[in-house]
Design a protein around this motif. Sequence first.
Motif, PDB file in Angstrom:
ATOM      1  N   PHE A 214      -8.606  27.268  31.390  1.00  0.00           N
ATOM      2  CA  PHE A 214      -7.955  27.423  30.218  1.00  0.00           C
ATOM      3  C   PHE A 214      -6.678  26.737  29.566  1.00  0.00           C
ATOM      4  CE2 PHE A 214      -6.853  30.079  26.555  1.00  0.00           C
ATOM      5  CZ  PHE A 214      -8.062  30.525  25.782  1.00  0.00           C
ATOM      6  N   ILE A 215      -5.654  26.940  30.524  1.00  0.00           N
ATOM      7  CA  ILE A 215      -4.557  26.248  29.905  1.00  0.00           C
ATOM      8  C   ILE A 215      -4.548  24.718  29.790  1.00  0.00           C
ATOM      9  CG2 ILE A 215      -2.166  25.320  30.904  1.00  0.00           C
ATOM     10  CD1 ILE A 215      -2.101  27.997  32.262  1.00  0.00           C
ATOM     11  N   LYS A 216      -5.645  24.082  30.780  1.00  0.00           N
ATOM     12  CA  LYS A 216      -5.882  22.691  30.594  1.00  0.00           C
ATOM     13  C   LYS A 216      -6.604  22.340  29.249  1.00  0.00           C
ATOM     14  CE  LYS A 216      -7.713  18.876  33.207  1.00  0.00           C
ATOM     15  NZ  LYS A 216      -8.684  18.597  34.474  1.00  0.00           N
ATOM     16  N   ALA A 217      -7.730  23.126  29.065  1.00  0.00           N
ATOM     17  CA  ALA A 217      -8.248  22.874  27.949  1.00  0.00           C
ATOM     18  C   ALA A 217      -7.731  23.210  26.478  1.00  0.00           C
ATOM     19  CB  ALA A 217      -9.830  23.565  28.021  1.00  0.00           C
ATOM     20  N   SER A 218      -7.050  24.287  26.382  1.00  0.00           N
ATOM     21  CA  SER A 218      -6.344  24.674  25.317  1.00  0.00           C
ATOM     22  C   SER A 218      -4.907  23.999  24.996  1.00  0.00           C
ATOM     23  CB  SER A 218      -6.187  26.164  25.237  1.00  0.00           C
ATOM     24  OG  SER A 218      -5.230  26.493  26.273  1.00  0.00           O
ATOM     25  N   GLN A 219      -4.297  23.424  26.234  1.00  0.00           N
ATOM     26  CA  GLN A 219      -3.108  22.620  25.781  1.00  0.00           C
ATOM     27  C   GLN A 219      -2.162  23.608  25.473  1.00  0.00           C
ATOM     28  OE1 GLN A 219      -2.562  19.022  26.635  1.00  0.00           O
ATOM     29  NE2 GLN A 219      -4.652  19.782  27.503  1.00  0.00           N
ATOM     30  N   THR A 220      -2.075  24.851  25.971  1.00  0.00           N
ATOM     31  CA  THR A 220      -0.934  25.869  25.872  1.00  0.00           C
ATOM     32  C   THR A 220      -0.878  26.765  27.103  1.00  0.00           C
ATOM     33  OG1 THR A 220      -0.091  27.555  24.630  1.00  0.00           O
ATOM     34  CG2 THR A 220      -2.453  27.277  24.604  1.00  0.00           C
ATOM     35  N   TYR A 221       0.449  26.947  27.520  1.00  0.00           N
ATOM     36  CA  TYR A 221       0.639  27.965  28.640  1.00  0.00           C
ATOM     37  C   TYR A 221       0.655  29.596  28.353  1.00  0.00           C
ATOM     38  CZ  TYR A 221       1.778  23.899  31.443  1.00  0.00           C
ATOM     39  OH  TYR A 221       1.777  22.763  32.317  1.00  0.00           O
ATOM     40  N   LEU A 222       0.457  29.735  26.762  1.00  0.00           N
ATOM     41  CA  LEU A 222       0.695  31.163  26.383  1.00  0.00           C
ATOM     42  C   LEU A 222      -0.477  32.069  26.973  1.00  0.00           C
ATOM     43  CD1 LEU A 222       2.082  32.766  24.286  1.00  0.00           C
ATOM     44  CD2 LEU A 222       0.090  32.438  22.545  1.00  0.00           C
ATOM     45  N   PRO A 223      -1.683  31.416  27.520  1.00  0.00           N
ATOM     46  CA  PRO A 223      -2.636  32.247  28.280  1.00  0.00           C
ATOM     47  C   PRO A 223      -2.082  33.099  29.464  1.00  0.00           C
ATOM     48  CG  PRO A 223      -3.858  30.576  27.396  1.00  0.00           C
ATOM     49  CD  PRO A 223      -2.423  30.309  27.256  1.00  0.00           C
ATOM     50  N   THR A 224      -1.166  32.428  29.935  1.00  0.00           N
ATOM     51  CA  THR A 224      -0.131  33.082  31.302  1.00  0.00           C
ATOM     52  C   THR A 224      -0.127  34.471  31.168  1.00  0.00           C
ATOM     53  OG1 THR A 224       0.685  30.887  31.799  1.00  0.00           O
ATOM     54  CG2 THR A 224       1.671  32.646  32.924  1.00  0.00           C
ATOM     55  N   LEU A 225       0.124  34.708  29.755  1.00  0.00           N
ATOM     56  CA  LEU A 225       0.365  36.100  29.411  1.00  0.00           C
ATOM     57  C   LEU A 225      -0.613  37.252  29.715  1.00  0.00           C
ATOM     58  CD1 LEU A 225       2.679  35.688  26.146  1.00  0.00           C
ATOM     59  CD2 LEU A 225       3.521  36.068  28.501  1.00  0.00           C
ATOM     60  N   PHE A 226      -1.917  36.655  29.908  1.00  0.00           N
ATOM     61  CA  PHE A 226      -2.966  37.496  30.272  1.00  0.00           C
ATOM     62  C   PHE A 226      -2.674  38.253  31.764  1.00  0.00           C
ATOM     63  CE2 PHE A 226      -6.492  34.669  28.013  1.00  0.00           C
ATOM     64  CZ  PHE A 226      -5.812  35.274  26.954  1.00  0.00           C
ATOM     65  N   LEU A 227      -1.762  37.691  32.297  1.00  0.00           N
ATOM     66  CA  LEU A 227      -1.432  38.444  33.673  1.00  0.00           C
ATOM     67  C   LEU A 227       0.084  39.096  33.418  1.00  0.00           C
ATOM     68  CD1 LEU A 227      -2.519  35.753  36.234  1.00  0.00           C
ATOM     69  CD2 LEU A 227      -3.461  38.059  35.623  1.00  0.00           C
ATOM     70  N   ALA A 228       0.734  39.464  32.247  1.00  0.00           N
ATOM     71  CA  ALA A 228       2.128  39.696  32.018  1.00  0.00           C
ATOM     72  C   ALA A 228       2.483  41.112  32.695  1.00  0.00           C
ATOM     73  CB  ALA A 228       2.245  39.677  30.503  1.00  0.00           C
ATOM     74  N   VAL A 229       1.693  42.063  32.439  1.00  0.00           N
ATOM     75  CA  VAL A 229       1.940  43.256  33.184  1.00  0.00           C
ATOM     76  C   VAL A 229       2.086  43.368  34.589  1.00  0.00           C
ATOM     77  CG1 VAL A 229       1.130  45.723  33.251  1.00  0.00           C
ATOM     78  CG2 VAL A 229       0.899  44.484  31.192  1.00  0.00           C
ATOM     79  N   TYR A 230       1.093  42.771  35.393  1.00  0.00           N
ATOM     80  CA  TYR A 230       1.006  42.477  36.814  1.00  0.00           C
ATOM     81  C   TYR A 230       2.481  41.860  36.907  1.00  0.00           C
ATOM     82  CZ  TYR A 230      -2.945  44.420  38.784  1.00  0.00           C
ATOM     83  OH  TYR A 230      -4.147  45.571  39.238  1.00  0.00           O
ATOM     84  N   GLY A 231       2.419  40.675  36.510  1.00  0.00           N
ATOM     85  CA  GLY A 231       3.767  39.869  36.433  1.00  0.00           C
ATOM     86  C   GLY A 231       5.002  40.381  36.504  1.00  0.00           C
ATOM     87  N   ILE A 232       5.400  41.139  35.601  1.00  0.00           N
ATOM     88  CA  ILE A 232       6.409  41.819  35.351  1.00  0.00           C
ATOM     89  C   ILE A 232       6.821  42.678  36.403  1.00  0.00           C
ATOM     90  CG2 ILE A 232       7.964  43.446  33.768  1.00  0.00           C
ATOM     91  CD1 ILE A 232       8.190  40.775  32.868  1.00  0.00           C
ATOM     92  N   ASP A 233       6.019  43.644  36.687  1.00  0.00           N
ATOM     93  CA  ASP A 233       6.092  44.725  37.793  1.00  0.00           C
ATOM     94  C   ASP A 233       6.211  43.959  39.129  1.00  0.00           C
ATOM     95  OD1 ASP A 233       5.676  46.976  39.536  1.00  0.00           O
ATOM     96  OD2 ASP A 233       4.494  47.833  38.421  1.00  0.00           O
ATOM     97  N   SER A 234       5.391  43.109  39.293  1.00  0.00           N
ATOM     98  CA  SER A 234       5.601  42.472  40.745  1.00  0.00           C
ATOM     99  C   SER A 234       7.126  41.482  40.868  1.00  0.00           C
ATOM    100  CB  SER A 234       4.586  41.192  40.884  1.00  0.00           C
ATOM    101  OG  SER A 234       3.485  41.667  40.908  1.00  0.00           O
ATOM    102  N   VAL A 235       7.407  40.660  39.764  1.00  0.00           N
ATOM    103  CA  VAL A 235       8.545  40.141  39.939  1.00  0.00           C
ATOM    104  C   VAL A 235       9.969  40.798  39.957  1.00  0.00           C
ATOM    105  CG1 VAL A 235      10.241  38.421  38.670  1.00  0.00           C
ATOM    106  CG2 VAL A 235       7.536  37.913  38.993  1.00  0.00           C
ATOM    107  N   LEU A 236       9.719  41.936  39.013  1.00  0.00           N
ATOM    108  CA  LEU A 236      10.997  42.944  39.260  1.00  0.00           C
ATOM    109  C   LEU A 236      11.154  43.628  40.322  1.00  0.00           C
ATOM    110  CD1 LEU A 236      11.488  43.707  35.233  1.00  0.00           C
ATOM    111  CD2 LEU A 236      12.414  41.723  36.402  1.00  0.00           C
ATOM    112  N   THR A 237      10.067  44.041  40.760  1.00  0.00           N
ATOM    113  CA  THR A 237      10.017  44.817  41.924  1.00  0.00           C
ATOM    114  C   THR A 237      10.650  44.070  43.264  1.00  0.00           C
ATOM    115  OG1 THR A 237       8.325  46.157  41.329  1.00  0.00           O
ATOM    116  CG2 THR A 237       8.691  46.104  43.666  1.00  0.00           C
TER     117      THR A 237
END
Length: 338
Positions: A214-237
Motif C-alpha cells: 500500500f505504501i509503495k502504491a500510494s506513495q505515502t507512509y500515512l497508512p503506517t498509522l493503521f497499526l498506531a494503537v498496537y504501535g504506541i502500546d508496544s513501543v511505550l511499554t
Amino acid sequence: MTLIGYAFLTALLVASEVSYLRLAQYFGIVDRPNERSSHRGQTTIRGGGVLFWIAAWGAFVFTYFDFPYFFAGLSLVAAISFLDDLHSLANRYRISMHFIGIGLMLYQTTGFDLEFWMMGVLLIIGVGILNAYNFMDGINGITAFYSLVTVGTFWYAYLQHLPEGAINNALLPFTLVAVLIFSYFNARSRAICFAGDVGSVSIAFIILYALIVFIKASQTYLPTLFLAVYGIDSVLTITHRLYLRHNIFQAHRLHLFQLLVHKKHWSHLRVSALYALVQLGINGLVLAALHRPLVNQLTLAAIILSVLASMYVVVKSRLMKVNLETTEPCHGSSISDG
C-alpha cells in the motif's frame, strides 16, 4: 469471487479450523497459563490462528501461485512459530527465521531495489512489527478484533484508492474470512482456542505485506498509522520496561491492555473492542487524508500519535498507582498467549 465461492471458502476454512481443534486436543496442544498470562485456571487449545496461514495458502493456490516469495516467507515464520507453540525455542532460532521471512517478503515487494542501508532498516522494523503484534496477543479477542479492523481497512482501501492489481486480489478477502471464523472460537469470555504464535505472527506477516504494498502504491507512509494503537502500546511499554531496567524478553504484565484487565477489572472483550474501535476511528481519518497535501498528513500523524501517547501515559500512570507491585517483572516464558 462470487457469493457461492465465498460460501465454499467459508465452509473449507471452518472445516479446517474444526479439524485442527480436534487434532490439537488429541495431541495436547494447549496453552497453560504462566505468570504473564491474563487467563487463570484454564487450559485452552493453542495455535488456532494456523487458519490464517491456511487462508493465505488458499489465496496462493487460487491465484495460480501469484506471490511465491511472500508465501515462502510466511510459511517459514509460521512453521517456526508453530514449533515454538509446541516447544519453546531459543530466541535466536525464531528471530533468524523472522529475518529470512521478512527478507523474502521484501524481495517480493521491492525486488531489493533499495539502498543497502534501507534494506537493513526495513528488515529490523519488519521483525520488530512481527514480534510486537505477537506480544500484543494477550487477551481474548484482541488479535481477532484488531485484525478484523486492520485487514478489513486494507481491503477497503485497496478497492477504493488503488488501481486493480496493486495487490493479489484474493489474499485480503481470504484472510478476512479466516479472521472472522477465528473470532467465533476466540472472541468469547472463555475462548475455545488462542491464536498461538503461529496465528499472531502469521496475521502480522500478512498485514505487513499489505502495508508495504500500500505504501509503495500510494506513495505515502500515512497508512503506517493503521497499526498506531498496537504501535504506541508496544513501543511505550518497551520504553517503560527499559526505564525500570527489566529484561524486555522476560514475561510481564505491563502492557496497558493487561493493566486494564487486571487493575481496572475490565473484561477481555471490552478491552479488545476498545483497542479495535480506537484503531477503526484512526483508520477512517487516515483514509480521508490519503490524498491530502504532505503537510496535512504530517499534522494528522503528529496529532494522532501525540493523543495516543498522552492517553497511554495518563491512563497507565493512574492504573500503576493502584498497586505498585505490578511493576515487578514476572518470571516465566515470554511466548505464552494470553
